[in-house]
Design an enzyme around this catalytic site. Sequence first.
Site: not given
Length: 313
Positions: A34, A145, A261, A291
């Site tokens: 986990k 997309s 973007d 970015a």
Amino acid sequence: MKRIKMKNFDIVTLTINPALDKSANFSGLIPEQKIRCETPRYDAGGGGINVSKAISRLNGESMCIYTSGGPIGLMLQECFEKETIASQVILTKNWTRENFVAYDVSTQSQYRFGFPGTAISETEQAQIMATITNLKPKYLVISGSINEGLSSSFYQAICVLMKNSDTKIIVDTAGEALQKVLETGVYLIKPNIGELAKLMNVERLELNGVEAAAKKLIQNQSVEIVVVSLGPNGAILVTKDQTEFVAAPAVIKKSTVGAGDSMVGAMVWALSQNKSFKEVLKWGVSCGTAATMNEGTQLFNRDDAMKLFEDMK
């Protein structure tokens, strides 16, 4: 939900396949165990949504059209409304998708998990078309997309619809959807070097072959401006009469989510401000690079982008 009807916007962005972006840090990727993550961050994501956010960071304005469905869609709308960007939301029966970005602090490796978007009905598709037709912007940015089951010619149908208008269409997508829009012709595309190679039907392109490949698309009247992103090497902008190259400044990279973007948003903003093509590319590279300096899905910080742009001078 904000619906702005009276004001005209020079820039409209379209996101038909948005995503609620969830990002978190963890330490150590071990199979069968986990993995405990830190508290996640949620952002409204998807090509056009990120483009509108980038324009807003440069104190520009845009109208953002996006779809939203189910509880995930409502969470996405709540995240996006914090940006105070004008929007028109097209509600869908099927749920909006989620994406997950995980950053391993122990190895400084980023893992990006993207999921497909659910189907959009014919009625919802018609609503998208009608919304765009009514706005008639100077620039229409189609980014991201295409949803599962949606025809690869959907973006092309929008281009055909706007063909006789004065709208300049910018498309940032890939694959068959990109090939289709080029059959109709658009104002600007932003492929990376691998996507450009596919458009040329070759396995790969070297840097010295990028300009010629872009010129071929322009000569075929498929597009007026081709901007090819070269990752950490920068970008090349090609028109019929001009070629510009801008090298990317060296920064410490934390995430590549939204870099493309951010680049598109900055370039569209610069175009709307009547900047020269050289400046358009500089703004694109500076914001795209900025970015990568932030973790997760945060896009760029305006001060970082401004500093990088000034350093380029």
